[in-house]
Design a protein around this motif. Structure first.
Motif, PDB file in Angstrom:
ATOM      1  N   TYR A 127       0.837  -1.199   0.000  1.00 11.14           N
ATOM      2  CA  TYR A 127       0.000   0.000   0.000  1.00 11.14           C
ATOM      3  C   TYR A 127       0.875   1.254   0.000  1.00 11.14           C
ATOM      4  O   TYR A 127       2.055   1.219   0.346  1.00 11.14           O
TER       5      TYR A 127
ATOM      6  N   TRP B  91      -5.256  -7.647   4.391  1.00  9.62           N
ATOM      7  CA  TRP B  91      -6.441  -6.931   3.929  1.00  9.62           C
ATOM      8  C   TRP B  91      -7.102  -6.156   5.062  1.00  9.62           C
ATOM      9  O   TRP B  91      -7.562  -5.029   4.886  1.00  9.62           O
TER      10      TRP B  91
ATOM     11  N   TYR C   3      -8.455  -2.051   5.938  1.00  9.94           N
ATOM     12  CA  TYR C   3      -9.693  -1.592   6.562  1.00  9.94           C
ATOM     13  C   TYR C   3      -9.381  -0.651   7.726  1.00  9.94           C
ATOM     14  O   TYR C   3      -9.960   0.431   7.849  1.00  9.94           O
TER      15      TYR C   3
ATOM     16  N   ASN D 160      -7.943   2.848   6.701  1.00  7.32           N
ATOM     17  CA  ASN D 160      -8.978   3.747   6.190  1.00  7.32           C
ATOM     18  C   ASN D 160      -9.857   4.280   7.313  1.00  7.32           C
ATOM     19  O   ASN D 160     -10.205   5.461   7.341  1.00  7.32           O
TER      20      ASN D 160
ATOM     21  N   TRP E  33      -3.773   0.857  -2.963  1.00  3.50           N
ATOM     22  CA  TRP E  33      -3.294  -0.525  -3.058  1.00  3.50           C
ATOM     23  C   TRP E  33      -2.485  -0.650  -4.350  1.00  3.50           C
ATOM     24  O   TRP E  33      -2.999  -0.402  -5.439  1.00  3.50           O
TER      25      TRP E  33
ATOM     26  N   THR F 285      -8.345   2.547  -2.362  1.00  3.74           N
ATOM     27  CA  THR F 285      -9.266   1.825  -1.475  1.00  3.74           C
ATOM     28  C   THR F 285     -10.183   2.772  -0.708  1.00  3.74           C
ATOM     29  O   THR F 285     -11.150   2.321  -0.089  1.00  3.74           O
ATOM     30  N   SER F 286      -9.891   4.074  -0.740  1.00  2.70           N
ATOM     31  CA  SER F 286     -10.615   5.024   0.111  1.00  2.70           C
ATOM     32  C   SER F 286     -11.845   5.616  -0.559  1.00  2.70           C
ATOM     33  O   SER F 286     -12.887   5.786   0.077  1.00  2.70           O
TER      34      SER F 286
ATOM     35  N   PHE G 150     -13.389   0.528  -1.023  1.00  6.13           N
ATOM     36  CA  PHE G 150     -13.169  -0.920  -0.925  1.00  6.13           C
ATOM     37  C   PHE G 150     -14.457  -1.705  -0.715  1.00  6.13           C
ATOM     38  O   PHE G 150     -14.492  -2.924  -0.930  1.00  6.13           O
ATOM     39  N   GLU G 151     -15.533  -1.014  -0.331  1.00  7.85           N
ATOM     40  CA  GLU G 151     -16.814  -1.698  -0.174  1.00  7.85           C
ATOM     41  C   GLU G 151     -17.379  -2.147  -1.521  1.00  7.85           C
ATOM     42  O   GLU G 151     -18.307  -2.960  -1.567  1.00  7.85           O
TER      43      GLU G 151
ATOM     44  N   PHE H 229     -15.248  -3.516  -3.793  1.00  2.32           N
ATOM     45  CA  PHE H 229     -14.325  -4.537  -4.287  1.00  2.32           C
ATOM     46  C   PHE H 229     -14.942  -5.934  -4.157  1.00  2.32           C
ATOM     47  O   PHE H 229     -15.671  -6.217  -3.204  1.00  2.32           O
TER      48      PHE H 229
ATOM     49  N   PHE I 224     -14.162  -7.647  -0.940  1.00  2.08           N
ATOM     50  CA  PHE I 224     -14.696  -7.044   0.280  1.00  2.08           C
ATOM     51  C   PHE I 224     -15.399  -8.089   1.135  1.00  2.08           C
ATOM     52  O   PHE I 224     -16.238  -8.849   0.664  1.00  2.08           O
TER      53      PHE I 224
ATOM     54  N   TRP J 180     -15.295  -6.430   7.947  1.00  6.82           N
ATOM     55  CA  TRP J 180     -15.402  -4.975   8.027  1.00  6.82           C
ATOM     56  C   TRP J 180     -16.302  -4.564   9.187  1.00  6.82           C
ATOM     57  O   TRP J 180     -15.988  -3.636   9.939  1.00  6.82           O
TER      58      TRP J 180
END
Length: 384
Positions: free
Chosen positions: A7, A44, A48, A51, A62, A157-158, A227-228, A230, A233, A238
């Motif tokens: 990252y 991973w 989470y 963020n 990423w 990812t944000s 990322f939600e 992806f 996910f 989460w």
């Protein structure tokens, strides 16, 4: 064994060291600060947490590909080698952004088009459809960073920048970005058990960030993330990450955080933001002139983003203001540590105090300074 991902967290320039410290506290490995951000790796779930909890990062990117290039076609091939349909569904909208430092190719906009074509070609080959482009509010952002010979392709990812916490209701003319404010509080060494005062609080950014720290509230608790979208996910993990964060909060934490401004409308905006961030009970606001107000308690930390002027008449007004700020510190804040963040580098001379530390920071492209003054009675005054 958990899979390791690489990252990169960009941040306002000057905050790389404190961001590295923050990421280490979140469990990041392989931490490598560089100009404008911090590279790191981890699993991973670390992504989470970063963020949700990072107060200083602008985004969590990423890394998908890193390799050399000589032409636009090399960049297209690198982007085309990524299995984009395995990362997110075709229904997601996309945007490609390209940044270059020393890149000798003719057009970054053209490179962005080539990468967009590579993403769309990958989807066409897999499902005979292509994602739509949305340059305003895309679901998925692709970031390409180019040096003179190296390309790195990231997926964001944000989503929206992390300084957009999701609580803000009111802003001043040019509000301080939240991650810059949080980074300044960390550079100041402020701890939640110390009194804190912002005597020119504006829309309350320093106050909100301090109260969130004191109450251990994650800055990302109100918002959604890219990322939600992806395919990897994991909603269960989460949700567990968020629940752990909520359980660690201190809603009844005792705080000594104070803010003031001399304009009722500005104070109303600050109060609205504090209430929206659910920390209105943690901050004492009052209408007061920064030059006349007294220290609210025993020694603590004063942090301030005073106005700075571009027009001649504004600069003339500031020429008179800065010495008066120095006088107010000397007369009323003995024992305090004071931090002034400004783009007006004349402040250091005009305030007529000896700065114990000067930190170069950038507010976007604007070069600024964070001046530290340790107010020990009788020792800070510069000879006139």
């Amino acid at each position: 064994m958990k899979q390791v991902f690489h990252y990169f967290a960009p941040c306002p320039r000057g905050l790389e060291t404190v961001l590295a410290q923050e990421l280490a506290e979140l469990g990041a490995l392989g931490i490598a600060p560089t100009d404008g951000g911090v590279a790191f790796h981890g699993d991973w779930q670390l992504m989470y947490r970063a963020n949700l909890h990072s107060r200083i990062a602008s985004r969590i990117l990423w890394r998908l590909v890193e390799r050399s290039y000589r032409s636009e076609d090399d960049i297209y091939k690198a982007a085309r080698s990524i299995e984009w349909p395995e990362l997110f569904p075709v229904s997601c909208t996309i945007k490609v952004a390209v940044t270059g430092v020393g890149c000798k190719l003719r057009s970054l906009d053209f490179i962005a088009l080539k990468v967009k074509d590579a993403v769309c070609d990958s989807f066409r080959a897999a499902c005979d459809e292509r994602p739509s482009v949305d340059t305003a509010k895309p679901d998925i952002r692709v970031h390409v960073f180019l040096t003179d010979r190296q390309q790195t392709i990231y997926i964001d990812t944000s989503g929206e920048a992390l300084f957009k916490r999701g609580y803000r209701r009111e802003t001043g003319g040019a509000p301080l970005r939240e991650n810059l404010a949080a980074g300044i509080l960390r550079l100041a060494g402020w701890k939640a058990d110390e009194p804190l005062l912002d005597p020119m609080c504006g829309s309350g950014t320093f106050l909100v960030e301090a109260a969130l720290i004191a109450k251990r509230m994650a800055p990302g608790r109100w918002r959604n993330f890219a990322f939600e979208h992806f395919k990897q996910f994991d909603a269960i993990v989460w949700n567990e990450t968020k629940q752990l964060s909520f359980a660690a909060e201190l809603p009844n934490a005792t705080c000594a955080i104070y803010g003031s401004d001399d304009t009722p409308e500005v104070l109303a905006a600050a109060r609205a933001n504090l209430t929206a961030a659910e920390v209105g009970d943690a901050v004492v606001l009052e209408e007061a002139d920064a030059l006349e107000r007294n220290a609210p308690s025993q020694p603590g930390v004063l942090v301030c983003n005073p106005p700075y002027g571009i027009r001649l008449e504004e600069q003339t007004w500031l020429d008179a203001l800065y010495p008066m700020l120095g006088n107010a510190l000397k007369q009323r804040f003995a024992g305090w540590r004071a931090y002034y963040f400004t783009a007006d580098l004349r402040l250091a001379k005009l305030i007529r105090l000896s700065a114990s530390k000067r930190t170069v920071l950038f507010n976007g492209a604007l070069e600024c300074r964070l001046f530290e003054y340790r107010m020990v009675a009788g020792t800070n005054r510069k000879p006139t």
